[in-house]
Design an enzyme around this catalytic site. Sequence first.
Site, PDB file in Angstrom:
ATOM      1  N   ARG A 120       0.861  -1.191   0.000  1.00  0.00           N
ATOM      2  CA  ARG A 120       0.000   0.000   0.000  1.00  0.00           C
ATOM      3  C   ARG A 120       0.897   1.241   0.000  1.00  0.00           C
ATOM      4  O   ARG A 120       1.499   1.584   1.025  1.00  0.00           O
ATOM      5  CB  ARG A 120      -0.943  -0.002   1.202  1.00  0.00           C
TER       6      ARG A 120
ATOM      7  N   ALA B 152     -10.260  -7.600  -1.600  1.00  0.00           N
ATOM      8  CA  ALA B 152     -11.119  -6.416  -1.590  1.00  0.00           C
ATOM      9  C   ALA B 152     -10.994  -5.698  -2.928  1.00  0.00           C
ATOM     10  O   ALA B 152     -10.065  -5.948  -3.702  1.00  0.00           O
ATOM     11  CB  ALA B 152     -10.727  -5.481  -0.441  1.00  0.00           C
TER      12      ALA B 152
ATOM     13  N   GLU C  96     -13.586 -10.207  -7.063  1.00  0.00           N
ATOM     14  CA  GLU C  96     -12.342  -9.900  -6.372  1.00  0.00           C
ATOM     15  C   GLU C  96     -11.760 -11.140  -5.690  1.00  0.00           C
ATOM     16  O   GLU C  96     -10.537 -11.337  -5.676  1.00  0.00           O
ATOM     17  CB  GLU C  96     -12.559  -8.784  -5.346  1.00  0.00           C
TER      18      GLU C  96
ATOM     19  N   GLU D  33      -8.079 -11.988  -6.953  1.00  0.00           N
ATOM     20  CA  GLU D  33      -6.980 -11.750  -6.018  1.00  0.00           C
ATOM     21  C   GLU D  33      -6.504 -13.016  -5.312  1.00  0.00           C
ATOM     22  O   GLU D  33      -5.371 -13.058  -4.833  1.00  0.00           O
ATOM     23  CB  GLU D  33      -7.387 -10.703  -4.975  1.00  0.00           C
TER      24      GLU D  33
ATOM     25  N   GLU E 145      -0.851  -5.327  -7.596  1.00  0.00           N
ATOM     26  CA  GLU E 145      -1.706  -6.507  -7.724  1.00  0.00           C
ATOM     27  C   GLU E 145      -1.091  -7.614  -8.576  1.00  0.00           C
ATOM     28  O   GLU E 145      -1.713  -8.664  -8.774  1.00  0.00           O
ATOM     29  CB  GLU E 145      -3.055  -6.092  -8.304  1.00  0.00           C
TER      30      GLU E 145
END
Length: 223
Positions: A74, A86, A103, A107, A155
């Site tokens: 992040r 998320a 998602e 993910e 990602e």
Amino acid sequence: MPSEIWDGPVADSPAPAPIVSTRSDFIGHVWSVRTDIVEINDVIVSRDILIHPGAVVVIAVDNQDRILLIRQYRHPIAMYVGEPPAGLLDVEGEPAHVTAARELAEEAGYRADTWNVLVDFFNSPGGSSEAIRVFLARDLTEIPGGRPYTGEAEEAFLPRTWVPLDEVVALILAGSLGSPSTVVGVLAAKASHERGWKFLRPVDAPWDVRTHLLAEGRIHSGV
């Protein structure tokens, strides 16, 4: 001076204050910022607002009561954090539970047969309109071939781990995990688990808060 003792219902309630004027300060792909001149309790004040598209979170629990967490970078906090899957509600017209299922697949490479709404929350209502719906996903199976590699940068590489529910709770209380989606979602899951998963809402339960935010122009729709 009116009484500061509240004896009404203990619940969030819509109450838009009159906006005298508004100015757009920034419009981005993910969110925007505007400044409202607004009347609150007979006082005219200026308030900066981050207008957010909203988001969903997936608390995936396996048959051993373990929680799926992803290690993701992040950049705003310059940290790797442990989070559940998320994503933003940035596909126009896509229901929140469909976004959540997408998602989880993108993910983590899982699908779930049992879905419920676990909890809703505001991430930072003092300055942002971001509203988040957290889903509980159970009866999980891996997608053949794993997750599709649809992301980039943060990602592109998403290591995942399964951690016992009580262990995640302990990590949160020790300060080792601090992402709001992890803290709110896991503690809500713990509370619900202790009640035998009772009081869960249907996957398509009404989200009145989001309806309110849409009506009040508090949802960012991209550029």
